[in-house]
Write a protein that holds these residues in place. Structure first.
Motif, PDB file in Angstrom:
ATOM      1  N   CYS A  99      -0.330 108.527 -39.841  1.00  0.00           N
ATOM      2  CA  CYS A  99       0.784 107.680 -40.260  1.00  0.00           C
ATOM      3  C   CYS A  99       1.182 106.758 -39.116  1.00  0.00           C
ATOM      4  N   ILE A 100       1.506 105.520 -39.449  1.00  0.00           N
ATOM      5  CA  ILE A 100       2.039 104.556 -38.484  1.00  0.00           C
ATOM      6  C   ILE A 100       3.446 104.180 -38.919  1.00  0.00           C
ATOM      7  N   ASP A 101       4.409 104.313 -38.020  1.00  0.00           N
ATOM      8  CA  ASP A 101       5.782 103.868 -38.258  1.00  0.00           C
ATOM      9  C   ASP A 101       5.944 102.546 -37.521  1.00  0.00           C
ATOM     10  N   SER A 102       6.031 101.444 -38.267  1.00  0.00           N
ATOM     11  CA  SER A 102       5.945 100.111 -37.675  1.00  0.00           C
ATOM     12  C   SER A 102       7.055  99.198 -38.168  1.00  0.00           C
ATOM     13  N   MET A 122      -6.763 100.318 -40.733  1.00  0.00           N
ATOM     14  CA  MET A 122      -6.207 100.717 -42.026  1.00  0.00           C
ATOM     15  C   MET A 122      -7.143 101.655 -42.795  1.00  0.00           C
ATOM     16  N   LYS A 123      -8.434 101.559 -42.539  1.00  0.00           N
ATOM     17  CA  LYS A 123      -9.379 102.483 -43.172  1.00  0.00           C
ATOM     18  C   LYS A 123      -9.215 103.903 -42.647  1.00  0.00           C
ATOM     19  N   LEU A 124      -8.518 104.026 -41.504  1.00  0.00           N
ATOM     20  CA  LEU A 124      -8.279 105.332 -40.883  1.00  0.00           C
ATOM     21  C   LEU A 124      -6.828 105.795 -41.069  1.00  0.00           C
ATOM     22  N   THR A 125      -6.031 104.990 -41.773  1.00  0.00           N
ATOM     23  CA  THR A 125      -4.590 105.232 -41.881  1.00  0.00           C
ATOM     24  C   THR A 125      -4.220 105.674 -43.286  1.00  0.00           C
ATOM     25  N   ASP A 126      -3.538 106.815 -43.382  1.00  0.00           N
ATOM     26  CA  ASP A 126      -3.135 107.327 -44.692  1.00  0.00           C
ATOM     27  C   ASP A 126      -1.812 106.755 -45.172  1.00  0.00           C
ATOM     28  N   LEU A 127      -0.945 106.394 -44.243  1.00  0.00           N
ATOM     29  CA  LEU A 127       0.397 105.955 -44.616  1.00  0.00           C
ATOM     30  C   LEU A 127       0.953 105.018 -43.552  1.00  0.00           C
ATOM     31  N   VAL A 128       1.615 103.955 -44.011  1.00  0.00           N
ATOM     32  CA  VAL A 128       2.393 103.093 -43.109  1.00  0.00           C
ATOM     33  C   VAL A 128       3.849 103.168 -43.538  1.00  0.00           C
ATOM     34  N   MET A 129       4.696 103.568 -42.596  1.00  0.00           N
ATOM     35  CA  MET A 129       6.142 103.530 -42.803  1.00  0.00           C
ATOM     36  C   MET A 129       6.628 102.222 -42.192  1.00  0.00           C
ATOM     37  N   MET A 165       2.512 102.849 -48.651  1.00  0.00           N
ATOM     38  CA  MET A 165       3.589 102.264 -47.864  1.00  0.00           C
ATOM     39  C   MET A 165       4.933 102.913 -48.219  1.00  0.00           C
ATOM     40  N   TRP A 166       5.648 103.334 -47.194  1.00  0.00           N
ATOM     41  CA  TRP A 166       7.044 103.754 -47.332  1.00  0.00           C
ATOM     42  C   TRP A 166       7.891 102.667 -46.690  1.00  0.00           C
ATOM     43  N   ILE A 189      10.260  94.228 -52.625  1.00  0.00           N
ATOM     44  CA  ILE A 189       9.310  95.339 -52.496  1.00  0.00           C
ATOM     45  C   ILE A 189       8.872  95.886 -53.853  1.00  0.00           C
ATOM     46  N   GLY A 190       9.613  95.533 -54.914  1.00  0.00           N
ATOM     47  CA  GLY A 190       9.262  96.024 -56.246  1.00  0.00           C
ATOM     48  C   GLY A 190       7.938  95.517 -56.772  1.00  0.00           C
ATOM     49  N   GLN A 191       7.410  94.464 -56.168  1.00  0.00           N
ATOM     50  CA  GLN A 191       6.146  93.884 -56.629  1.00  0.00           C
ATOM     51  C   GLN A 191       4.922  94.669 -56.169  1.00  0.00           C
ATOM     52  N   PHE A 192       5.101  95.582 -55.208  1.00  0.00           N
ATOM     53  CA  PHE A 192       3.952  96.213 -54.574  1.00  0.00           C
ATOM     54  C   PHE A 192       3.602  97.549 -55.216  1.00  0.00           C
ATOM     55  N   GLN A 193       2.341  97.688 -55.614  1.00  0.00           N
ATOM     56  CA  GLN A 193       1.870  98.917 -56.264  1.00  0.00           C
ATOM     57  C   GLN A 193       1.696 100.060 -55.276  1.00  0.00           C
ATOM     58  N   ASN A 194       1.598  99.745 -53.984  1.00  0.00           N
ATOM     59  CA  ASN A 194       1.379 100.789 -52.973  1.00  0.00           C
ATOM     60  C   ASN A 194       2.688 101.381 -52.450  1.00  0.00           C
ATOM     61  N   LEU A 195       3.826 100.946 -52.999  1.00  0.00           N
ATOM     62  CA  LEU A 195       5.123 101.468 -52.564  1.00  0.00           C
ATOM     63  C   LEU A 195       5.276 102.910 -53.043  1.00  0.00           C
ATOM     64  N   LYS A 196       5.356 103.839 -52.114  1.00  0.00           N
ATOM     65  CA  LYS A 196       5.391 105.265 -52.453  1.00  0.00           C
ATOM     66  C   LYS A 196       6.757 105.905 -52.223  1.00  0.00           C
ATOM     67  N   ALA A 197       7.592 105.296 -51.374  1.00  0.00           N
ATOM     68  CA  ALA A 197       8.900 105.887 -51.098  1.00  0.00           C
ATOM     69  C   ALA A 197       9.812 104.840 -50.489  1.00  0.00           C
TER      70      ALA A 197
END
Length: 249
Positions: A99-102, A122-129, A165-166, A189-197
């Motif tokens: 995870c990256i908190d950025s 990003m191919k090695l990253t499971d989550l970006v906060m 993405m959180w 942010i509502g437009q993004f399908q990768n928004l998880k939290a």
């Protein structure tokens, strides 16, 4: 590739899913008025560390991290993208959730060399906060001394590459709690399908003493901590914006 590290935390509970091993990197171009880690701003300082050393420290207590993993925060992690690639390469070899908190401030769409490296990372990253400080460009610059166009573009980049993405947003009384801008944040942010939290966090004053110790002027002196109950209401306004955007898609 060594990284410039501010500190390590072996038991992080607010830095992604589960219990995390947290790496605080040194260096950040943002100057957020409410930053509680101003000692991480300088691009110099910190301790140079090998990725292998950090993974060794993780492995010593890996039983604690079931359902958790490794988070890199800061400072701004993406200022050290080469180091992150090496660190996360080793992490994925061990099956560690990364995870990256950025703040997203390092993202420059026109920098092809940086984007090529970021694609590898990003191919090695499971989550970006991703911390979005303010949706309004002018208010964002007042708050952080930096523009937000690259940060918002980073959201689209993550979505295009299907990286989870959180979104995090700190609510500061009189500064980031305006309902108009909260709704606009949600609508964006509502437009993004990768928004998880969505984490909406109350501003606190615990970092003020650190500024005094470092001899840095604290811009929000006198601003009260945010009422945690009101934060629940503010989050609902962001959620309304998300729902509005998704209803139009």
């Amino acid at each position: 590739m060594q990284g410039r590290i501010h500190s390590l935390e072996s038991f992080g509970t607010v830095d992604g899913p589960g219990v995390r091993y947290v790496v605080f990197v040194q260096g950040c171009p943002m100057r957020c008025a409410y930053c509680h880690n101003p000692d991480t701003w300088a691009m110099t300082g910190g301790t140079m560390m090998e990725p292998s050393y950090i993974i060794e420290q993780y492995e010593r207590n890996k039983g604690f991290y079931n359902g958790g993993g490794l988070t890199v925060t800061g400072g701004e992690p993406l200022m050290q993208v080469d180091f992150l690639i090496d660190l996360f390469t080793l992490a994925k070899e061990k099956g560690i959730h990364t995870c990256i908190d950025s703040s997203g401030i390092a993202f420059k769409p026109g920098n092809t060399e940086f984007i090529a490296k970021l694609d590898r990372l990003m191919k090695l990253t499971d989550l970006v906060m991703l911390d979005i400080k303010h949706i309004n460009p002018d208010k964002h610059k007042e708050l952080t001394s930096q523009p937000n166009d690259g940060i918002l573009a980073f959201c689209s980049y993550l979505n295009d590459r299907n990286v989870d993405m959180w979104i995090r947003h700190v609510v500061v009384p009189g500064i980031t709690d305006d309902e108009k801008y909260l709704f606009e944040l949600g609508y964006f942010i509502g437009q993004f399908q990768n928004l998880k939290a969505l984490d909406v966090l109350p501003y606190h004053t615990m970092g003020e003493a650190k500024y005094e110790k470092l001899g840095i002027d604290y811009k929000l002196k006198g601003v009260p901590a945010m009422d945690k109950e009101k934060v629940v209401e503010k989050k609902q306004i962001i959620v309304q914006g998300i729902k509005k955007r998704r209803s139009e898609m």
